[in-house]
Design an enzyme around this catalytic site. Structure first.
Site, PDB file in Angstrom:
ATOM      1  N   ASP A  32       0.704  -1.208  -0.038  1.00  0.00           N
ATOM      2  CA  ASP A  32      -0.222  -0.037   0.025  1.00  0.00           C
ATOM      3  C   ASP A  32       0.806   1.320   0.114  1.00  0.00           C
ATOM      4  OD1 ASP A  32      -2.209   1.331   0.083  1.00  0.00           O
ATOM      5  OD2 ASP A  32      -2.727   1.125   2.263  1.00  0.00           O
ATOM      6  N   ASN A  80     -10.910  -2.190  -5.063  1.00  0.00           N
ATOM      7  CA  ASN A  80     -10.092  -1.252  -6.109  1.00  0.00           C
ATOM      8  C   ASN A  80     -10.913  -0.881  -7.437  1.00  0.00           C
ATOM      9  OD1 ASN A  80      -6.930  -2.569  -4.893  1.00  0.00           O
ATOM     10  ND2 ASN A  80      -8.058  -0.763  -4.174  1.00  0.00           N
TER      11      ASN A  80
END
Ligand code: IPE
Ligand code: IPE
Ligand code: MG
Length: 229
Positions: free
Chosen positions: A14, A62
């Site tokens: 991330d 996402n």
């Protein structure tokens, strides 16, 4: 380096977007540098003799992001498979995919399927990529597959055989970069007793030092799995 190293490390990679934005660059550049970090990390992990490496490359959630960003990430997966296949073959590392790759175009999907076939016979080491993946969907999918096979009642053994991760031991250590302290729908079933390590380092900056710090932390932990020992 720590004596006790995990046999399976999973990465929630991330911070690519924030890394790029902090440098005045577009988010897509962050993802490109994220791939460079992934390639370095792949090398460190397998050089340490760790047998299983999982990475969270794209969550199902996402897909809420702008189309262009998803296209960039799909293109990067394609390039990554191309450039990594020789390493996987040379080092006898099996590729495994968790998630729904039907979102890829025919050409990329075929390439992934071919890489899965080419590495299918390797048993000792695995690179496990979560792509368009949801931990909750994985569990529901496993239940549905088992029901279709005729099972009327499930147990852990039957369920585990139908997870995307079948045959891969649970992650010993899950590392999340960028300072977020959450799982974000990653390996929900498999992470039951995983050790968690959070670092503020953004994924494109992930280095051998960051990895060693995480493994050192892991090696000093006392895993009890519910026992009192
Ligand atoms: C992780 O980086 C990569 C993916 C989710 C594909 P992000 O893109 O989430 O980066 P931040 O969290 O916005 O910085
Ligand atoms: C998790 O990161 C998914 C990947 C790293 C591929 P996100 O950036 O999507 O997670 P949230 O939205 O911050 O929980
Ligand atoms: Mg993020």
């Amino acid at each position: 380096m720590a004596d006790r190293i995990p046999q399976h490390i999973a990465f929630i990679m991330d911070g690519n977007g924030r890394w790029a934005l902090s440098k005045g660059l577009q988010r897509s550049i962050g993802h490109k540098y994220g791939i460079k970090a992934l390639k370095r990390t792949f090398q460190y992990v397998f050089d340490l003799g760790i047998k299983y490496m999982s990475i969270y490359a794209l969550s199902k959630e996402n897909l809420k992001r702008p189309k262009e960003e998803i296209q960039t990430i799909m293109g990067l997966l394609d390039e990554y498979i191309d450039s990594s296949l020789p390493d996987l073959l040379k080092n006898k590392i099996r590729l495994n995919i968790m998630g729904d790759i039907s979102i890829l175009n025919d050409f990329s999907r075929e390439k992934v399927n071919q890489a899965l076939k080419d590495t299918a016979s390797f048993t000792d080491r695995v690179l496990n990529i979560a792509f368009n993946y949801s931990g909750r969907d994985e569990i529901i999918r496993a239940v549905n597959l088992a029901v279709k096979e005729g099972h009327k009642e499930l147990n852990q053994d039957i369920l585990e055989k139908h997870l995307y991760s079948a045959g891969i031991p649970d992650p010993d250590l899950i590392i999340r970069t960028s300072g977020e302290q959450r799982i974000s729908n990653f390996m929900l079933y498999q992470s039951a007793y995983s050790e968690l390590y959070f670092t503020k380092t953004l994924w494109p900056d992930f280095s051998k030092k960051t990895l060693e710090a995480a493994i050192n932390s892991y090696s000093n932990r006392h895993r009890k799995f519910g026992d009192i020992k």
